[in-house]
Write a protein that holds these residues in place. Structure first.
Motif, short mmCIF file in Angstrom:
data_model
loop_
_atom_site.label_atom_id
_atom_site.label_comp_id
_atom_site.label_asym_id
_atom_site.label_seq_id
_atom_site.Cartn_x
_atom_site.Cartn_y
_atom_site.Cartn_z
N THR A 4 65.71 61.64 -27.88
CA THR A 4 65.81 61.97 -26.45
C THR A 4 65.32 63.38 -26.15
OG1 THR A 4 68.15 62.50 -26.81
CG2 THR A 4 67.63 60.32 -25.90
N ASN A 27 72.81 55.71 -21.68
CA ASN A 27 71.77 56.72 -21.44
C ASN A 27 72.35 58.14 -21.46
OD1 ASN A 27 73.09 56.71 -18.97
ND2 ASN A 27 71.23 56.93 -17.76
N THR A 69 66.30 56.86 -14.70
CA THR A 69 66.97 56.33 -15.88
C THR A 69 68.27 55.62 -15.51
OG1 THR A 69 67.91 56.87 -18.05
CG2 THR A 69 68.17 58.51 -16.33
N SER A 71 71.78 53.15 -17.43
CA SER A 71 72.50 52.79 -18.64
C SER A 71 72.34 51.29 -18.92
CB SER A 71 73.97 53.20 -18.49
OG SER A 71 74.70 52.96 -19.68
N SER A 76 71.00 48.94 -15.35
CA SER A 76 69.56 48.69 -15.39
C SER A 76 69.14 47.67 -14.34
CB SER A 76 69.14 48.22 -16.78
OG SER A 76 69.39 49.22 -17.74
N THR A 97 65.54 52.76 -19.50
CA THR A 97 66.84 52.10 -19.46
C THR A 97 67.52 52.21 -20.82
OG1 THR A 97 65.79 49.97 -20.01
CG2 THR A 97 66.11 50.49 -17.68
N GLY A 98 68.77 52.58 -20.81
CA GLY A 98 69.55 52.59 -22.03
C GLY A 98 70.07 51.20 -22.34
N TYR A 166 70.87 52.78 -27.69
CA TYR A 166 71.49 54.10 -27.82
C TYR A 166 71.48 54.63 -29.25
CZ TYR A 166 75.93 52.00 -29.49
OH TYR A 166 76.90 51.33 -30.20
#
Length: 577
Positions: A4, A27, A69, A71, A76, A97-98, A166
């Motif tokens: 990241t 995220n 962004t 999570s 998302s 997107t996480g 993640y």
């Protein structure tokens, strides 16, 4: 370096200084890297849809890629409206997107869900992105991030998506040994500008139509240089409305179903139509496409080859950027061409059939917006929502000088204006932002008033309140025998004065035409404001769709159409003398 951290640095290197989003567990590493690296400002929205719309607006104002962004799955999925908007209106956005742990992702599609907040985001949005990838190997991050950034901005711009588990986000990578992406060489068609020049030289009533592909600053500058040499009337689609200043002598209005009547009459009577970067969708050309510019030869220029020949075939088409085409056209000697009489005819139609009437004593959206045009700076940015308010902006608001208009044109999402205004405010700091909304659309992202107040953004929020969903009400009156279920009956609006007080935002009520002048001193470039404009429930746009774009309602009389045809023919006859 942490993955990241690499992303944050790479985005900074391509000019990304602001990132929009909402925070979640998947995220959190990216948001933390933004905080630690201190290279971007992270703007927390209170709903991910707002983040995605803000990114759209930021990209449009900056003219380059913007980032949002989210999570896990629910977070998302809330981005999807903004992803779709970016796709349909060709806006370069990167959505990061996480997602759940890479080892927990389901491998069998027959299984509904394996992990908490798991979803295959890339597959879900595959039809509304230019490129998408899930990063399973941290060493792929440079290659796919560079590829995504390139694809978003190459050719016909649009959204791209990177899905980042993640656990991958937390990995460390050797930056010096990461594989990088090498963009391919993209060739576009050579432009035979002599054929274009020949058609212009034989034309008596040419017309230029600007679409969303003509909005870049470079394109605007070249177009204005050409119009300095040869005066040609210019009309615009909804996406191209700010591509030429409205106080330019060649500007000839907004076309389409809800377009200015005089602009549509110009399309109907021109003998050469040069379409620059417009997809010519149904709202532009009307229900019967055979009646669109039926007297004209059509030249189409589009960077997306699939659009050429679709919907309306051109007599001459080029797969090219509008900027490249205009650069070629600017080299032509058109000094002998004189279309001044044609411009005067079109201008006279504009004076005869305006989309506003400032003599009325009733508060009207079109009239209010026309007056508001006199009160704002030359570089103001206007964000419209969707519905009657959007069409009123397009019909009556003057985008003079360097003013910009941002709206959800192809996707048509209510709730766009307020978050778009936030994105625009961060893209061009210190500029007055006008967010124009209906009483329905403002409620769809009303939570972002907290973002506006929290960050003290200079956004002036105008709410046209006719206590109904106006555009749908008109449809129900016409098609469903006045049964206005859920647009009037069963619909209600909150107390916007109380809402303004709750958020600590100054408020002004306009319920009489005599109060229009109060707006001048109320508008702010220092902080937010809310202006509620009370309009009659029976409000309508003027004009509204008809059988074709030159036969809008209310219909003109047969005598009026006869006079219009005679004027157009007279203009052509004079050029032949």
């Amino acid at each position: 370096m942490k993955v990241t951290d690499y992303i944050v640095n790479a985005l900074y290197d391509v000019g990304v200084e602001t990132i929009f989003g909402h925070l979640g567990g998947f995220n959190a590493d990216l948001v933390d890297s933004i905080y630690v690296q201190k290279k971007q400002h992270y703007v927390l929205s209170y709903h991910e849809q707002a983040s995605s719309f803000a990114a759209n607006a930021h990209a449009l104002v900056k003219g380059k890629i913007a980032v949002a962004t989210s999570s896990g799955a629910p977070s998302s999925c809330n981005l999807i409206s903004g992803i779709a908007n970016a796709y349909f209106d060709s806006v370069p956005c990167l959505f990061i997107t996480g997602s759940t742990h890479s080892k927990a992702l389901k491998e069998n599609k027959k299984i509904r869900q394996n992990a908490f907040e798991e979803i295959d985001m890339v597959s879900l949005v595959s039809d509304i992105i230019k490129f998408g990838v899930r990063i399973d190997n941290p060493n792929d991050i440079a290659f796919y991030l560079q590829k995504a950034i390139y694809i978003a901005q190459e050719g016909r711009k649009g959204p791209v998506l990177i899905d980042l588990p993640y656990d991958v986000a937390r990995c460390n990578v050797d930056v010096d040994n990461l594989q990088t992406y090498k963009p391919p060489n993209k060739a576009y068609e050579n432009i035979d500008i002599h054929r274009v020049q020949a058609l212009l030289e034989s034309s008596e009533k040419p017309l230029i139509l600007l679409g969303g592909g003509a909005r870049s600053e470079e394109t605007r500058n070249i177009l204005l240089q050409i119009l300095d040499k040869v005066k040609i009337p210019v009309v615009s689609s909804l996406c191209g409305l700010d591509a030429i200043p409205h106080n330019h002598e060649c500007f000839a209005g907004f076309i389409g179903h809800y377009g200015n009547r005089f602009a549509n009459l110009a399309v109907a009577n021109c003998d050469l139509l040069i379409v620059l970067g417009s997809r010519l969708d149904e709202r532009q050309i009307g229900g019967d496409k055979a009646k669109f510019a039926s007297k004209a030869k059509i030249i189409r220029i589009d960077i997306d080859e699939v659009e050429l020949g679709r919907s309306i075939s051109g007599d001459l088409s080029f797969n090219s950027s509008v900027e490249s085409f205009l650069a070629k056209l600017s080299e032509c000697d058109l000094s002998d061409q004189d279309y001044s009489r044609w411009i005067k005819i079109v201008s006279s139609w504009g004076e005869r059939y305006p989309s506003y009437d400032l003599s009325t004593n009733t508060v009207n959206a079109n009239n209010f917006l026309r007056v508001l045009s006199d009160y704002i700076p030359d570089d103001a940015i206007v964000c419209s929502d969707v519905g009657q308010n959007q069409m009123s902006v397009a019909q009556a608001f003057r985008l003079d000088n360097k003013r910009r208009l941002l709206n959800s044109a192809g996707y048509g999402s209510m709730g766009f204006s307020l978050p778009a205004a936030i994105g625009a405010s961060y893209a061009q700091k210190g500029t007055m932002i006008i967010s124009i909304n209906g009483d329905g659309g403002i409620q769809m992202n009303i939570q972002e008033l907290q973002t506006v107040k929290r960050d003290n953004l200079p956004i002036n929020i105008i709410i046209f309140n006719n206590s109904c969903l106006g555009m749908i009400r008109v449809l129900q009156e016409r098609v469903f025998d006045n049964r206005t279920s859920a647009s009037v009956n069963g619909y209600s609006t909150p107390d916007y004065a109380a809402i303004a007080q709750a958020y600590g935002i100054k408020y002004l009520l306009i319920d009489d035409v005599g109060k229009y002048e109060d707006v001048r001193s109320f508008l702010s470039t220092e902080g937010p404001s809310i202006i509620e404009v009370i309009t009659p429930q029976a409000s309508r746009n003027i004009p509204e769709p008809g059988a074709s774009i030159d036969m809008q309602t209310p219909l003109l009389s047969e005598e009026e159409y006869k006079v219009i045809n005679e004027e157009a023919s007279w203009c052509a006859d004079l050029r032949k003398e």
